[in-house]
Design a protein around this motif. Structure first.
Motif, mmCIF file in Angstrom:
data_model
loop_
_atom_site.group_PDB
_atom_site.id
_atom_site.type_symbol
_atom_site.label_atom_id
_atom_site.label_comp_id
_atom_site.label_asym_id
_atom_site.label_seq_id
_atom_site.Cartn_x
_atom_site.Cartn_y
_atom_site.Cartn_z
ATOM 1 N N SER A 220 -40.326 -36.066 29.423
ATOM 2 C CA SER A 220 -41.666 -36.544 28.758
ATOM 3 C C SER A 220 -42.749 -36.751 29.992
ATOM 4 C CB SER A 220 -41.607 -37.920 28.094
ATOM 5 O OG SER A 220 -41.322 -38.940 28.696
ATOM 6 N N LEU A 221 -42.112 -36.779 31.021
ATOM 7 C CA LEU A 221 -42.960 -37.100 32.197
ATOM 8 C C LEU A 221 -43.850 -35.711 32.549
ATOM 9 C CD1 LEU A 221 -40.333 -38.959 34.719
ATOM 10 C CD2 LEU A 221 -42.474 -39.763 33.735
ATOM 11 N N LEU A 222 -43.301 -34.751 32.023
ATOM 12 C CA LEU A 222 -44.073 -33.378 32.154
ATOM 13 C C LEU A 222 -45.202 -33.409 31.108
ATOM 14 C CD1 LEU A 222 -40.984 -30.993 32.472
ATOM 15 C CD2 LEU A 222 -42.540 -32.257 34.290
ATOM 16 N N ASP A 223 -45.536 -34.201 30.152
ATOM 17 C CA ASP A 223 -46.448 -34.113 29.239
ATOM 18 C C ASP A 223 -47.712 -33.756 29.483
ATOM 19 O OD1 ASP A 223 -44.520 -34.355 27.290
ATOM 20 O OD2 ASP A 223 -44.848 -36.180 26.672
ATOM 21 N N ASP A 224 -48.219 -34.859 30.547
ATOM 22 C CA ASP A 224 -49.471 -34.522 31.151
ATOM 23 C C ASP A 224 -49.780 -33.145 32.008
ATOM 24 O OD1 ASP A 224 -50.077 -37.194 30.471
ATOM 25 O OD2 ASP A 224 -49.850 -38.044 32.391
ATOM 26 N N VAL A 225 -48.758 -32.687 32.315
ATOM 27 C CA VAL A 225 -49.125 -31.260 33.104
ATOM 28 C C VAL A 225 -48.965 -30.352 31.966
ATOM 29 C CG1 VAL A 225 -47.828 -29.431 34.535
ATOM 30 C CG2 VAL A 225 -47.712 -32.013 35.276
ATOM 31 N N LYS A 226 -48.200 -30.263 30.917
ATOM 32 C CA LYS A 226 -48.263 -29.490 29.720
ATOM 33 C C LYS A 226 -49.641 -29.278 28.987
ATOM 34 C CE LYS A 226 -44.079 -30.485 28.363
ATOM 35 N NZ LYS A 226 -42.795 -30.251 27.589
ATOM 36 N N GLU A 227 -50.221 -30.436 29.100
ATOM 37 C CA GLU A 227 -51.693 -30.577 28.247
ATOM 38 C C GLU A 227 -52.567 -29.468 28.616
ATOM 39 O OE1 GLU A 227 -53.264 -34.247 28.728
ATOM 40 O OE2 GLU A 227 -51.890 -35.277 27.051
ATOM 41 N N ASN A 228 -52.196 -29.028 30.272
ATOM 42 C CA ASN A 228 -53.009 -27.831 30.593
ATOM 43 C C ASN A 228 -52.800 -26.528 30.271
ATOM 44 O OD1 ASN A 228 -54.572 -29.299 32.970
ATOM 45 N ND2 ASN A 228 -52.980 -30.134 32.771
ATOM 46 N N LEU A 229 -51.425 -26.350 29.529
ATOM 47 C CA LEU A 229 -50.986 -25.032 29.425
ATOM 48 C C LEU A 229 -51.976 -24.271 28.315
ATOM 49 C CD1 LEU A 229 -47.093 -25.729 29.362
ATOM 50 C CD2 LEU A 229 -48.580 -24.549 31.160
ATOM 51 N N GLU A 230 -52.267 -25.062 27.334
ATOM 52 C CA GLU A 230 -53.109 -24.135 26.410
ATOM 53 C C GLU A 230 -54.317 -23.376 26.605
ATOM 54 O OE1 GLU A 230 -55.590 -24.748 21.994
ATOM 55 O OE2 GLU A 230 -54.361 -26.673 23.004
ATOM 56 N N SER A 231 -54.837 -23.931 27.719
ATOM 57 C CA SER A 231 -56.157 -23.275 28.269
ATOM 58 C C SER A 231 -55.704 -22.234 29.270
ATOM 59 C CB SER A 231 -57.156 -24.268 28.991
ATOM 60 O OG SER A 231 -56.248 -24.927 30.161
ATOM 61 N N ILE A 232 -54.385 -22.471 29.911
ATOM 62 C CA ILE A 232 -54.013 -21.322 30.594
ATOM 63 C C ILE A 232 -53.412 -20.266 30.115
ATOM 64 C CG2 ILE A 232 -52.171 -21.047 32.392
ATOM 65 C CD1 ILE A 232 -52.421 -23.781 33.395
ATOM 66 N N GLU A 233 -52.956 -20.297 28.862
ATOM 67 C CA GLU A 233 -52.581 -19.111 28.102
ATOM 68 C C GLU A 233 -53.748 -18.587 27.579
ATOM 69 O OE1 GLU A 233 -49.796 -18.405 24.056
ATOM 70 O OE2 GLU A 233 -50.541 -20.591 24.433
ATOM 71 N N GLN A 234 -54.718 -19.100 27.105
ATOM 72 C CA GLN A 234 -56.065 -18.477 26.502
ATOM 73 C C GLN A 234 -56.514 -17.823 27.380
ATOM 74 O OE1 GLN A 234 -58.112 -21.654 25.011
ATOM 75 N NE2 GLN A 234 -56.813 -21.746 23.114
ATOM 76 N N ASN A 235 -56.632 -18.105 28.753
ATOM 77 C CA ASN A 235 -57.157 -17.368 30.117
ATOM 78 C C ASN A 235 -56.279 -16.419 30.755
ATOM 79 O OD1 ASN A 235 -59.704 -17.343 31.516
ATOM 80 N ND2 ASN A 235 -58.472 -18.223 33.111
ATOM 81 N N PHE A 236 -55.024 -16.433 30.317
ATOM 82 C CA PHE A 236 -54.150 -15.372 31.012
ATOM 83 C C PHE A 236 -54.623 -14.162 31.470
ATOM 84 C CE2 PHE A 236 -50.114 -13.723 32.366
ATOM 85 C CZ PHE A 236 -49.365 -14.479 32.648
#
Length: 257
Positions: A220-236
Motif C-alpha cells: 500500500s506504500l505504492l498507492d501514492d505513486v500508482k495514482e499517477n498511472l492513469e494519466s501516464i497510460e492515457q498519454n502513452f
C-alpha cells in the motif's frame, strides 16, 4: 475512580468542585468519559496537563480522526507544549500530518509539513554523515532504510513515513515515473503483464534493497505513486510519438552540422 463517580460526572450530578477538578486532571478518567459519551466537547473541560498527555491525545486522534478540524486543534495544542524530539510527540506529529496533508484549509498544515520535513532531513543527514565517515558501500546501504528500521524497530508510523518519503524521491525527484515506464516498456499493457507492483519494487531495489523488501510486505506504500498511472497510460502513445519526433528533429539537426 469508580463507576458511580464516572456516571455522576457524565450526568452532571452535583460533585464537589475540588473533586471535579481532580477528575478533569485525570487523563484516564476523561478518556473514559469521552469514550462513553462520544462527546468531544469534554476536551474543553480537561486540564492543560491532560491536553498535553500523549496517550490522551493519541486516543482523541484515533477516535475522532474524521473530524479534521478537531484533530488539528488537539494536536497543535499538544505539540506547542511538548518537545518534538520525544518519540511519542514525533508520532503525534506524523499522524497529524498524514491526516491533514491534503487539507489545504488546515490553518496549521504548513506547520506540520515543515516539522515532518525537518524530521526527515535530520534523519537523512545523520545517515549520510555515517556513510561518508565510515566509507560504507553506498550500493549496499542505499538510502539507509536499514538504519531507519533499526532506530524505529516495528513502529509502522515511522517506518511508513520514511518509506513514503524515499519512494517519492525515487520516482518524482531523482527520476520521472513516466520516463522510467517508457524506458522499460514500449507498450503500457506490457507493464500491466509484468506487474505494476513488481516493476515499482524492482526500481526501488536499485536504490535501497532493505526498503524494497519492506515494500514487498507493505505494498500500500505504492498507492501514492500508482495514482499517477492513469494519466501516464492515457498519454502513452502521445509520449512515444513526441519522442520519435524529437529523435527525427535531432537527426536532422545533426546532419546539418
Amino acid at each position: 475512580m469508580n463507576d458511580d463517580c464516572l456516571f455522576n460526572y457524565i450526568r452532571n450530578n452535583e460533585i464537589d468542585i475540588d473533586i471535579k477538578e481532580q477528575l478533569q486532571d485525570d487523563y484516564r478518567f476523561m478518556m473514559k468519559v469521552i469514550d462513553i459519551t462520544n462527546d468531544k466537547n469534554y476536551y474543553n473541560l480537561c486540564s492543560s496537563r491532560v491536553k498535553n498527555n500523549y496517550e490522551f491525545v493519541n486516543f482523541l486522534m484515533n477516535k475522532f480522526f474524521d473530524d479534521k478540524s478537531f484533530v488539528d486543534a488537539v494536536s497543535y495544542t499538544c505539540l506547542q507544549n511538548n518537545r518534538i524530539i520525544d518519540i511519542n510527540y514525533k508520532e503525534v506529529l506524523l499522524q497529524t500530518y498524514e491526516l491533514l496533508k491534503n487539507e489545504e484549509k488546515s490553518f496549521f498544515s504548513y506547520y506540520y509539513k515543515t516539522m515532518v520535513d525537518a524530521i526527515y532531513n535530520a534523519e537523512m543527514s545523520f545517515i549520510n554523515n555515517y556513510k561518508s565517515n565510515h566509507n560504507e558501500d553506498n550500493n549496499i546501504l542505499g538510502y539507509g532504510f536499514i538504519f531507519i528500521k533499526f532506530n524505529y524497530k516495528n513502529n509502522c508510523i515511522f517506518l511508513n513515513f520514511f518509506a513514503k518519503k524515499i519512494i517519492n524521491e525515487i520516482f518524482f525527484e531523482i527520476n520521472s515515473l513516466e520516463d522510467l515506464i517508457h524506458k522499460y516498456f514500449n507498450e503500457y499493457n506490457k507493464l500491466q503483464s509484468h506487474g505494476i507492483n513488481n516493476f515499482l519494487i524492482s526500481i526501488i531495489e536499485k536504490y535501497d534493497f532493505t526498503l524494497a523488501n519492506y515494500v514487498k510486505c507493505n505494498v500500500s506504500l505504492l498507492d501514492d505513486v500508482k495514482e499517477n498511472l492513469e494519466s501516464i497510460e492515457q498519454n502513452f502513445n502521445t509520449y512515444v510519438k513526441n519522442e520519435k519526433n524529437n529523435l527525427v528533429s535531432f537527426e536532422r539537426a545533426r546532419k546539418k552540422l
